[in-house]
Scaffold this motif. Structure first.
Motif, short mmCIF file in Angstrom:
data_model
loop_
_atom_site.label_atom_id
_atom_site.label_comp_id
_atom_site.label_asym_id
_atom_site.label_seq_id
_atom_site.Cartn_x
_atom_site.Cartn_y
_atom_site.Cartn_z
N LEU A 92 0.83 -1.20 0.00
CA LEU A 92 0.00 0.00 0.00
C LEU A 92 0.86 1.25 0.00
CD1 LEU A 92 -2.77 1.33 0.12
CD2 LEU A 92 -2.68 1.13 2.62
N THR A 93 1.89 1.28 0.82
CA THR A 93 2.76 2.46 0.88
C THR A 93 3.40 2.74 -0.47
OG1 THR A 93 3.24 2.13 3.23
CG2 THR A 93 4.81 3.46 1.97
N GLY A 94 3.89 1.70 -1.14
CA GLY A 94 4.51 1.89 -2.44
C GLY A 94 3.54 2.43 -3.47
N THR A 95 2.33 1.88 -3.50
CA THR A 95 1.33 2.35 -4.45
C THR A 95 0.93 3.78 -4.14
OG1 THR A 95 0.48 0.14 -4.91
CG2 THR A 95 -1.01 1.98 -5.32
N MET A 96 0.73 4.10 -2.87
CA MET A 96 0.32 5.46 -2.50
C MET A 96 1.40 6.48 -2.83
SD MET A 96 -2.79 5.53 -1.38
CE MET A 96 -2.99 4.52 -2.85
N ARG A 97 2.64 6.10 -2.66
CA ARG A 97 3.73 7.03 -3.01
C ARG A 97 3.70 7.34 -4.51
NH1 ARG A 97 7.50 4.48 -0.62
NH2 ARG A 97 7.49 5.74 1.28
N ALA A 98 3.46 6.30 -5.31
CA ALA A 98 3.37 6.51 -6.75
C ALA A 98 2.14 7.32 -7.11
CB ALA A 98 3.34 5.16 -7.47
N LYS A 143 -19.10 4.96 1.64
CA LYS A 143 -18.54 6.11 2.34
C LYS A 143 -17.64 5.68 3.50
CE LYS A 143 -19.52 9.93 1.71
NZ LYS A 143 -18.88 10.97 0.83
N ALA A 144 -18.10 4.68 4.25
CA ALA A 144 -17.37 4.24 5.44
C ALA A 144 -16.04 3.57 5.08
CB ALA A 144 -18.22 3.28 6.25
N ALA A 145 -15.94 2.99 3.88
CA ALA A 145 -14.74 2.26 3.50
C ALA A 145 -13.51 3.16 3.44
CB ALA A 145 -14.95 1.57 2.15
N PHE A 146 -13.72 4.46 3.27
CA PHE A 146 -12.61 5.41 3.21
C PHE A 146 -12.21 5.92 4.60
CE2 PHE A 146 -14.22 5.57 -1.14
CZ PHE A 146 -13.05 5.59 -1.88
N ALA A 147 -12.93 5.52 5.64
CA ALA A 147 -12.57 5.88 7.01
C ALA A 147 -11.58 4.83 7.51
CB ALA A 147 -13.82 5.92 7.90
N LEU A 148 -10.29 5.11 7.35
CA LEU A 148 -9.27 4.10 7.56
C LEU A 148 -8.87 3.97 9.03
CD1 LEU A 148 -6.87 4.89 4.58
CD2 LEU A 148 -8.78 3.27 4.65
N PRO A 149 -8.66 2.75 9.51
CA PRO A 149 -8.05 2.56 10.83
C PRO A 149 -6.68 3.23 10.87
CG PRO A 149 -8.93 0.48 9.98
CD PRO A 149 -8.98 1.48 8.85
N GLY A 150 -6.27 3.63 12.07
CA GLY A 150 -5.01 4.35 12.19
C GLY A 150 -3.82 3.63 11.61
N TYR A 151 -3.71 2.32 11.84
CA TYR A 151 -2.53 1.60 11.36
C TYR A 151 -2.46 1.54 9.85
CZ TYR A 151 -5.04 -2.80 10.21
OH TYR A 151 -5.86 -3.75 9.65
N ILE A 152 -3.62 1.62 9.18
CA ILE A 152 -3.63 1.65 7.72
C ILE A 152 -3.38 3.07 7.20
CG2 ILE A 152 -5.01 1.24 5.65
CD1 ILE A 152 -6.43 -1.00 7.13
N ARG A 153 -4.02 4.04 7.83
CA ARG A 153 -3.82 5.43 7.40
C ARG A 153 -2.36 5.83 7.49
NH1 ARG A 153 -7.02 7.59 10.74
NH2 ARG A 153 -5.49 8.47 12.18
N ARG A 154 -1.65 5.33 8.49
CA ARG A 154 -0.24 5.68 8.65
C ARG A 154 0.65 5.07 7.58
NH1 ARG A 154 -1.75 5.46 14.20
NH2 ARG A 154 -1.25 3.23 14.34
N LEU A 155 0.13 4.12 6.83
CA LEU A 155 0.89 3.56 5.71
C LEU A 155 0.87 4.45 4.48
CD1 LEU A 155 -0.29 -0.17 6.00
CD2 LEU A 155 1.98 0.73 6.60
N ILE A 156 -0.01 5.45 4.48
CA ILE A 156 -0.09 6.39 3.36
C ILE A 156 0.85 7.56 3.67
CG2 ILE A 156 -1.59 7.90 2.03
CD1 ILE A 156 -3.93 6.12 2.81
N PRO A 157 1.89 7.74 2.88
CA PRO A 157 2.86 8.81 3.17
C PRO A 157 2.18 10.17 3.36
CG PRO A 157 3.66 7.40 1.40
CD PRO A 157 2.24 6.98 1.65
N GLY A 158 2.60 10.87 4.41
CA GLY A 158 2.11 12.22 4.66
C GLY A 158 0.82 12.30 5.43
N THR A 159 0.23 11.15 5.83
CA THR A 159 -1.04 11.20 6.57
C THR A 159 -0.83 10.75 8.02
OG1 THR A 159 -1.63 8.94 5.91
CG2 THR A 159 -2.38 10.73 4.50
#
Length: 285
Positions: free
Chosen positions: A202-208, A269-285
């Motif tokens: 996920l981190t690699g894809t989000m960075r791209a 709508k709820a699917a985009f409300a990410l748990p903290g451990y997943i949100r932290r995998l997205i760079p800058g969030t």
């Protein structure tokens, strides 16, 4: 070690094993690209594995297919052409063709997957392979994406994990070509594994995605046969489609006349409300 004869043991992760009992093996063949096995399991029905890794089951595939298809299509609101990379079992094509679209192009590298899916997994593909709106291309997805003229409103990357034939579908070059193949306001969605076990995907894809799109994010859904909890899906677009109001989604859902087992506008709508451990995998969030 317990006797695992008669079980399909998945070794995708180095320190975790998942085993499904093979009540009856229906198909077992080595293609030019991978080993394809279909077997019956009491709980999950027919199960497809590629090189020993579970790809889809009759009983829980609806979650994965509905969320990778209905979320971008209904968020966009005016989809005419859909491109699916992978998806040889036909489930993604079936879900996309439930919408009022002009064409669904499906690019599958392995003709063997399509052939046996028609025979052994008809409950997943339905009549998708016979729909005149389906343009089936047996080709390498990365090559197709590099060479296509584009014009797709939604691109769905229904790839295997980034090993073997699926590895190239997780590269920056591939995502860059996908961006060029989208129409203005088009949406790219990708399967990005189970973040608890495969966070780097996920981190690699989000960075791209962040270097390509105005809106780069992820959403999630729990698929029982994918080990480790929530599965993540990458989301990339230059539009504001992620923020479509609930009432608009509800209207589009009613107009589409969909009958779903997992997807609802509220779940969307709820699917985009990410748990903290997943949100932290997205760079800058």
């Amino acid at each position: 070690m317990a006797d695992m004869t008669g079980w399909s043991v998945e070794a995708l992760h180095h320190d975790l094993r998942q085993a499904l009992r093979q009540d009856q093996v229906l198909y077992d063949s080595q293609s030019d690209h991978q080993r394809i096995v279909v077997f019956e399991n009491e709980t999950f029905g027919r199960v497809l594995t590629l090189d020993g890794v579970v790809q889809v089951t009759e009983r829980d595939n609806f979650i994965y297919h509905e969320m990778l298809t209905h979320v971008p299509v209904l968020a966009h609101g005016a989809v005419r052409r859909v491109l699916i990379i992978g998806g040889g079992d036909g489930g993604m094509a079936r879900a996309a063709l439930r919408h009022d679209v002009e064409q669904v192009t499906m690019v599958e590298i392995d003709a063997g997957v399509v052939e046996f899916s028609r025979k052994f997994l008809p409950g997943i593909s339905g009549d998708a392979f016979d729909d005149p709106r389906l343009d089936l291309q047996i080709a390498d997805g990365a090559d197709f994406m590099r060479e296509t003229d584009g014009g797709y409103d939604v691109i769905i990357v229904d790839s295997t994990d980034p090993i073997g034939p699926g590895e190239v579908l997780f590269t920056d070059h591939f995502y860059g070509h996908a961006k060029k193949a989208l129409t203005d306001g088009g949406i790219l969605v990708t399967q990005n594994g189970v973040p608890f076990m495969q966070g780097g995907e996920l981190t690699g894809t989000m960075r791209a995605f962040q270097s390509l799109f105005n809106d780069a994010y992820a959403y999630v859904a729990p698929v029982p046969t994918y080990q480790g909890g929530f599965m993540s899906f990458g989301w990339g677009t230059d539009s504001d489609a992620r923020n479509v109001p609930l009432d608009v989604l509800e209207q589009r859902f009613r107009t589409a006349g969909l009958e779903t087992d997992y997807y609802t506008p509220e779940v969307h709508k709820a699917a985009f409300a990410l748990p903290g451990y997943i949100r932290r995998l997205i760079p800058g969030t």
